[in-house]
Structures are given as structure tokens and as C-alpha cells.
Design a protein around this motif. Structure first.
Motif, PDB file in Angstrom:
ATOM      1  N   UNK A 217      -0.819 -12.942   8.701  1.00  9.51           N
ATOM      2  CA  UNK A 217      -1.154 -12.881   9.970  1.00  9.51           C
ATOM      3  C   UNK A 217      -2.246 -11.534  10.122  1.00  9.51           C
ATOM      4  N   UNK A 218      -3.303 -11.355  10.874  1.00 11.24           N
ATOM      5  CA  UNK A 218      -4.231 -10.120  10.762  1.00 11.24           C
ATOM      6  C   UNK A 218      -3.371  -9.020  11.175  1.00 11.24           C
ATOM      7  N   UNK A 219      -2.413  -9.115  11.977  1.00  8.44           N
ATOM      8  CA  UNK A 219      -1.508  -7.967  12.629  1.00  8.44           C
ATOM      9  C   UNK A 219      -0.710  -7.626  11.300  1.00  8.44           C
ATOM     10  N   UNK A 220      -0.106  -8.419  10.690  1.00 10.22           N
ATOM     11  CA  UNK A 220       0.609  -8.011   9.289  1.00 10.22           C
ATOM     12  C   UNK A 220      -0.146  -7.295   8.344  1.00 10.22           C
ATOM     13  N   UNK A 221      -1.392  -8.067   8.095  1.00 12.43           N
ATOM     14  CA  UNK A 221      -2.206  -7.543   7.231  1.00 12.43           C
ATOM     15  C   UNK A 221      -2.794  -5.934   7.636  1.00 12.43           C
ATOM     16  N   UNK A 222      -3.076  -5.635   8.927  1.00 12.58           N
ATOM     17  CA  UNK A 222      -3.520  -4.290   9.359  1.00 12.58           C
ATOM     18  C   UNK A 222      -2.205  -3.548   9.232  1.00 12.58           C
ATOM     19  N   UNK A 223      -1.136  -3.991   9.238  1.00 11.81           N
ATOM     20  CA  UNK A 223       0.120  -2.992   9.218  1.00 11.81           C
ATOM     21  C   UNK A 223       0.361  -2.782   7.555  1.00 11.81           C
ATOM     22  N   UNK A 224       0.102  -3.664   6.829  1.00 13.57           N
ATOM     23  CA  UNK A 224       0.252  -3.421   5.391  1.00 13.57           C
ATOM     24  C   UNK A 224      -0.815  -2.513   4.961  1.00 13.57           C
ATOM     25  N   UNK A 225      -1.876  -2.578   5.293  1.00 12.16           N
ATOM     26  CA  UNK A 225      -2.852  -1.569   4.796  1.00 12.16           C
ATOM     27  C   UNK A 225      -2.755  -0.228   5.301  1.00 12.16           C
ATOM     28  N   UNK A 226      -2.011  -0.022   6.648  1.00 14.29           N
ATOM     29  CA  UNK A 226      -1.810   1.244   6.935  1.00 14.29           C
ATOM     30  C   UNK A 226      -0.574   1.919   6.106  1.00 14.29           C
ATOM     31  N   UNK A 227       0.182   0.908   5.801  1.00 19.02           N
ATOM     32  CA  UNK A 227       1.317   1.499   5.056  1.00 19.02           C
ATOM     33  C   UNK A 227       0.839   1.819   3.503  1.00 19.02           C
ATOM     34  N   UNK A 228       0.194   0.895   2.984  1.00 10.85           N
ATOM     35  CA  UNK A 228      -0.316   1.038   1.698  1.00 10.85           C
ATOM     36  C   UNK A 228      -1.257   2.263   1.565  1.00 10.85           C
ATOM     37  N   UNK A 229      -2.027   2.502   2.572  1.00 15.58           N
ATOM     38  CA  UNK A 229      -2.810   3.742   2.560  1.00 15.58           C
ATOM     39  C   UNK A 229      -2.168   5.059   2.497  1.00 15.58           C
ATOM     40  N   UNK A 230      -0.950   5.200   2.848  1.00 12.82           N
ATOM     41  CA  UNK A 230      -0.058   6.249   2.801  1.00 12.82           C
ATOM     42  C   UNK A 230       0.385   6.319   1.492  1.00 12.82           C
ATOM     43  N   UNK A 231       0.461   5.290   0.791  1.00 15.45           N
ATOM     44  CA  UNK A 231       0.960   5.042  -0.624  1.00 15.45           C
ATOM     45  C   UNK A 231      -0.123   5.489  -1.669  1.00 15.45           C
ATOM     46  N   UNK A 232      -1.324   5.189  -1.474  1.00 17.41           N
ATOM     47  CA  UNK A 232      -2.371   5.232  -2.238  1.00 17.41           C
ATOM     48  C   UNK A 232      -3.121   6.783  -2.221  1.00 17.41           C
ATOM     49  N   UNK A 233      -2.204   7.459  -2.892  1.00 18.43           N
ATOM     50  CA  UNK A 233      -2.663   8.869  -3.103  1.00 18.43           C
ATOM     51  C   UNK A 233      -3.633   9.091  -4.312  1.00 18.43           C
ATOM     52  N   UNK A 234      -4.424  10.181  -4.512  1.00 18.74           N
ATOM     53  CA  UNK A 234      -5.000  10.423  -5.647  1.00 18.74           C
ATOM     54  C   UNK A 234      -4.201  10.497  -6.957  1.00 18.74           C
ATOM     55  N   UNK A 235      -4.520   9.696  -7.910  1.00 17.92           N
ATOM     56  CA  UNK A 235      -3.775   9.568  -9.205  1.00 17.92           C
ATOM     57  C   UNK A 235      -2.748   8.381  -9.123  1.00 17.92           C
ATOM     58  N   UNK A 236      -2.917   7.452  -7.997  1.00 14.86           N
ATOM     59  CA  UNK A 236      -2.020   6.264  -8.042  1.00 14.86           C
ATOM     60  C   UNK A 236      -2.673   5.249  -8.769  1.00 14.86           C
ATOM     61  N   UNK A 237      -1.984   4.670  -9.569  1.00  8.98           N
ATOM     62  CA  UNK A 237      -2.228   3.625 -10.342  1.00  8.98           C
ATOM     63  C   UNK A 237      -1.285   2.338 -10.242  1.00  8.98           C
ATOM     64  N   UNK A 238      -2.030   0.982 -10.585  1.00  7.21           N
ATOM     65  CA  UNK A 238      -1.143  -0.128 -10.250  1.00  7.21           C
ATOM     66  C   UNK A 238      -1.636  -1.072 -11.546  1.00  7.21           C
ATOM     67  N   UNK A 239      -0.503  -1.428 -12.386  1.00 10.00           N
ATOM     68  CA  UNK A 239      -0.493  -2.033 -13.547  1.00 10.00           C
ATOM     69  C   UNK A 239      -0.915  -3.547 -13.048  1.00 10.00           C
ATOM     70  N   UNK A 240      -2.014  -3.995 -14.089  1.00 13.48           N
ATOM     71  CA  UNK A 240      -2.497  -5.514 -13.563  1.00 13.48           C
ATOM     72  C   UNK A 240      -2.302  -6.311 -15.055  1.00 13.48           C
TER      73      UNK A 240
END
Length: 259
Positions: A217-240
């Protein structure tokens, strides 16, 4: 989710997010599209890009006799805006090409999501010339390091999702077997782990938007983006982890394939 509902979701998703897979892959340490296109460089004759999206493979196959097809008008408009073409709007299971008319088919990240998959593979077989090549790039479930597993756990927890509900999960790590069953000869089946730089609020938001999550849902997506923004610090990488499978359409007696 049944097939009609999935098709409606995918259509609406790409209308809202044209070019998003290309944007996500731009965060990678090296280009997944260049890796996919490697076996197709120097192809003589037409190269058909199946479900081409914003047509990123056009950039890495500049000398090819290339044509992109996609059902999404928004994706094709984005490809045209970037000066990539020629482009044709078409379904993956009803390609507007004559039988045995193309030398290669390029399929970037589409085989797990296009439906119905048996008909799509049948269309690829139909349009390929004998000896023609199929190069496909798909997500892989394997290859993550322990830190990579934790990274994806963090992402999916923020989104309150267990997995992406692709209609064709067998077209991931099982793609080579699927192609053999469909009558192709598999030439190579390789996995490579790319790393995405998820180091800012913008890249975190892009990651959240780039996943196929019909129930988000849009509400859950917005909350997830706020949470991930706090996790996404300089130097953070995600394997793909991605898998590239290269196959051809046999033109003579079958030969022994690589294990």
C-alpha cells in the motif's frame, strides 16, 4: 494472484515507473546489461529485445540490427525519449515478427514475469532462426554472502514482504532446465553477484519502488522508505545475484551440452 490480475498490476506498475529497472541497475558496480549483451556482440542479423522496457541494451549493442518490443507504452516512451529504437509495442506471447526471422533474442529480467510463459518461449522459438541465440538475464536466489542475506532481510522486513510474487519463479535459477524442456540447447548458465550502492534516501526509495510487490500500500511503502533511508548510509551496499543463461535453437543433430 491470477494471470489477469498480474497483467493488470504489471501494466499499472510500468505506467507509474518507466525505466525503473535501468535506474536500479545504474547503482551497480558494473553493468548487468553489458554482461547480458556480451554473447550477442557481433551477431549478424536482427536482434530482438523482448520486453525491452526503457531499452538499456540498445546502449550496449550499438552496432546491432536491434529492435525493442514491449507492451508498456510508458516504457517505450521512455526508450524513445532516450533516443533508442526502433521500437514496437507488442505482447511477449504474440511477437510481430515472421517465423525464423531473427538471429538473436535478448531477454533482460523479463522471463520470471511475462505470462503465459510457455507461449512466450514458444514465440521465441518461432521467431529465432535455426542456430539463433537467446541470452536471458534473471534474478538468482543463490550466491548471497551472509551479509548479503542480512541486507535483503532488512529490506524485505521494512517492506513487510517475504518475497516478490513472480508468476514464473522457475524461470530464475531453474531457467536452464526450463529452456532445455522447451527445446533449446543451453550453451552456458552463469551466476554473478553485483553490488548496488544503497547509500542515500533517494537510492533507498528507488530500491523500494523497484520491487514487484502487488500488496504494497502507499502508506506501507512510505513507511518502508523512511526506514530504509535511515539504513542507507554512505558506504552501504546490497548484493544482487543475477543469472545469465545463453541458449540456441539447434539447427542440426543435438550435441552434448555443458553440465
Amino acid at each position: 494472484m491470477d494471470e489477469p490480475d498480474w497483467r493488470r498490476f504489471v501494466a499499472a506498475y510500468h505506467d507509474a515507473h518507466p525505466g525503473i529497472t535501468e535506474q536500479l541497475f545504474a547503482l551497480a558496480d558494473t553493468s548487468p546489461y553489458a554482461w547480458l549483451a556480451g554473447p550477442l556482440r557481433g551477431t549478424r542479423g536482427p536482434v530482438l529485445d523482448l520486453a525491452c522496457g526503457s531499452a538499456p541494451t540498445r546502449e550496449v549493442l550499438p552496432d546491432a540490427d536491434w529492435v525493442g518490443t514491449d507492451l508498456s507504452a510508458a516504457e517505450l516512451a521512455e526508450a524513445a525519449r532516450r533516443g533508442r529504437g526502433p521500437l514496437v509495442r507488442a505482447r511477449a506471447d504474440a511477437l510481430p515478427a515472421a517465423s525464423a526471422s531473427v538471429s538473436a533474442v535478448c531477454a533482460a529480467m523479463c522471463l520470471p514475469v511475462v505470462t503465459p510463459l510457455p507461449q512466450v518461449l514458444g514465440e521465441i522459438r518461432r521467431v529465432l532462426r535455426p542456430g539463433g541465440t537467446l541470452a536471458a538475464l534473471v534474478p538468482s536466489r543463490s550466491g548471497l554472502s551472509p551479509s548479503g542475506v542480512l541486507g535483503w532481510f532488512r529490506v524485505m522486513t521494512a517492506l513487510r514482504a517475504v518475497r516478490q510474487p513472480w508468476p514464473n519463479p522457475q524461470a530464475r535459477d531453474g531457467l536452464a532446465s526450463l529452456l532445455r524442456t522447451a527445446g533449446f540447447r543451453v550453451l552456458s548458465d552463469e551466476r554473478r553477484v553485483f553490488t548496488l550502492a544503497i547509500d542515500s534516501a533517494d537510492t533507498a526509495a528507488l530500491l523500494a519502488d523497484a520491487l514487484y510487490l502487488p500488496g504494497l500500500t502507499p502508506r506501507r511503502a512510505a513507511a518502508a522508505k523512511r526506514s530504509l533511508a535511515r539504513w542507507a548510509v554512505p558506504g552501504r551496499h546490497l548484493e544482487l545475484p543475477l543469472r545469465r543463461v545463453v541458449a540456441d535453437l539447434p539447427s542440426g543433430p543435438p550435441s552434448q551440452e555443458p553440465a
